[in-house]
Design an enzyme around this catalytic site. Structure first.
Site, short mmCIF file in Angstrom:
data_model
loop_
_atom_site.label_atom_id
_atom_site.label_comp_id
_atom_site.label_asym_id
_atom_site.label_seq_id
_atom_site.Cartn_x
_atom_site.Cartn_y
_atom_site.Cartn_z
N CYS A 1 1.25 -1.25 -3.35
CA CYS A 1 1.14 -2.62 -2.84
C CYS A 1 1.37 -2.64 -1.31
CB CYS A 1 2.09 -3.55 -3.58
SG CYS A 1 1.63 -5.29 -3.46
N HIS B 1 1.09 -2.61 -9.74
CA HIS B 1 2.49 -2.36 -10.08
C HIS B 1 2.59 -1.94 -11.55
CE1 HIS B 1 4.22 -3.99 -6.39
NE2 HIS B 1 3.38 -5.00 -6.48
#
Length: 493
Positions: free
Chosen positions: A333, A429
């Protein structure tokens, strides 16, 4: 049966989140329909829900303990600290704006209606709602406009158990002192206390336990021992990162720098299941170990500010040297964004509008934007299946995205792999929770692994905690307290 019970603490980090999760599993094991609830949370560790929003990681874990999907009603107000003393405000799972460090006190009171609306909905679908407070009701300077502790408890008519942490010392003063400083009407909501994190023989604390009952006027509901299973649960608060540890006997080291605004660092937790791997969280003031086989750059709530902090620590020098030595790097991310050539923030999403150079290890560029991607995803990466979620603001493109790390089941692609194959990045994630995916990544650094199921390990830890609570708490009395006559969901105001 319909009711609720709220756990508040004498302070932060006294173990409320774990006790709520454990109590949820206890009640679920007894055949009750249970829902977790936290009116207001502050955390950069968040999870994406099935209804397309985000909530605190602890409430997602508590939903697992209840054996139900996570829902935005379980944490209606979430604050996510970011750069320049500001926090992103998330209401019912969606970004509502940004608050300055002093503005939340005035902004929170109107949010009570949103909190009670979520609570009403959960009450209608559960036998018992287990509520978690935030911080402590003893923070009387924050009482006006409170929606997290007594402000909620009194508005919804929910009885409270006060949790004290005996491991940090002074638990008698913490509990009795809470009774002394809070408003008498708030104190009337507290119906008892729980002693948490006790090491040794509980009989040694019998006198102290009775003295608390006498001085505070509240009955005790039990003494919970130190729960070693907690180490296998995902952590919500970055305070755990202040106590870095690594397995020195491990053959290969994975290093992760602890950035000031680190987010979703539980992405690394599955690696702790691997006997051939040692995970070290590198705190400020220390170099990234030169012997690391893999460096992971984690998520961040403020990528540009954290990239500046990374450079201020000299970690950029360590990362580039690691790459020159042939080491592997994974960016997740915000960490993925940092690995590129440039990050632009023309709308000032994270602070002042502008652009900064990235680390240049991936031929990509990122444009931050106000739209936030929130979705659960599944697909393949490194030749293995995965299930995870996206939670980011920004779009990334460039030559290295022609070698995507991730291919989603819906046909989309994500991430990038460098030409030499040693630098990887993705917005996904939860990638390493799947043992097949974790094994595929570890194979790239020459390590065996991927045999243990992370989700099964978490579930087993919850069962172990539940067993301890059954043994050490008066669960029948807690259920009786929770199911005392309460206002109907429509009467909350």
């Amino acid at each position: 049966m319909a009711g609720a019970i709220m756990l508040q603490g004498t302070g932060s980090d006294v173990g409320k989140s774990v006790l709520v999760a454990g109590l949820c599993r206890v009640l679920a094991n007894r055949g009750l329909t249970v829902r977790p609830f936290k009116p207001q949370n502050m955390s950069n560790n968040a999870a994406v829900t099935a209804d397309g929003g985000e909530i605190g990681r602890a409430q997602a874990l508590q939903a697992i303990a209840c054996r139900v999907p996570a829902h935005t009603d379980m944490n209606p107000v979430l604050l996510k600290p970011q750069a320049d003393r500001t926090a992103q405000l998330v209401v019912h799972g969606q970004v509502r704006g940004t608050l300055g460090s002093g503005s939340f006190r005035t902004a929170r009171a109107p949010l009570l209606d949103a909190v009670l609306a979520s609570y009403r909905r959960l009450r209608t679908e559960a036998d018992i709602v287990v509520v978690e407070g935030a911080g402590s009701p003893a923070e009387i300077n924050l009482r006006a406009g409170d929606i997290a502790n007594m402000g909620f408890a009194r508005a919804a008519g929910v009885p409270v158990l006060l949790v004290g942490d005996i491991d940090r010392g002074g638990v008698i003063a913490a509990i009795v002192g809470t009774r002394t400083v809070i408003d008498p009407e708030d104190a009337a909501m507290i119906r008892g206390f729980i002693i948490n994190k006790f090491r040794g023989d509980p009989a040694l604390f019998e006198d102290g336990y009775r003295q608390i009952e006498q001085l505070a006027g509240w009955r005790g509901f039990g003494v919970v021992p130190w729960l070693h299973q907690t180490a296998r649960l995902p952590s919500e608060d970055a305070v755990v990162l202040e106590r870095p540890a690594a397995d020195g006997a491990a053959r290969l080291l994975v290093a992760c720098p602890v950035l000031p605004r680190i987010a979703n660092f539980d992405d690394l937790d599955p690696l702790k299941l691997e006997p051939a791997i040692g995970v070290t969280m590198v705190p400020p003031g220390r170099p990234i170990p030169a012997e690391a086989a893999l460096i992971i750059l984690p998520g961040s709530k403020a990528t540009i500010a954290d990239l500046a902090a990374l450079r201020a620590e000299g970690w950029d020098i360590d990362i580039l040297a690691h790459h020159r030595r042939g080491g592997a790097i994974l960016g997740l991310c915000g960490g993925y964004q940092m690995l590129g050539r440039r990050i632009a923030d023309p709308d000032g999403i994270e602070g002042a509008a502008g652009a900064v150079d990235g680390l240049g290890l991936l031929d990509i560029e990122t444009m931050l934007s106000p739209q936030k991607a929130l979705r659960q995803v599944s697909g393949t990466a490194l030749g293995a299946r995965f299930d995870g979620y996206e939670m980011h603001m920004g779009e990334t493109g460039g030559a290295d995205t022609a070698r995507p790390l991730v291919r989603f089941d819906d046909g989309r692609q994500d991430g990038a792999v460098s030409a030499d194959g040693r630098v990887l990045g993705t917005y996904v994630h939860g990638l390493l929770a799947d043992p097949r995916q974790r094994g595929a990544l570890l194979a790239r650094i020459g390590a065996p692994g991927g045999g243990r199921d992370y989700h099964a390990a978490v579930d087993a830890a919850l069962d172990g905690i539940a067993a301890a609570l059954e043994a050490h708490l008066d669960i029948d009395a807690i259920i009786a307290l929770a199911t005392e006559t309460l206002p109907s969901p429509g009467d909350c105001n």
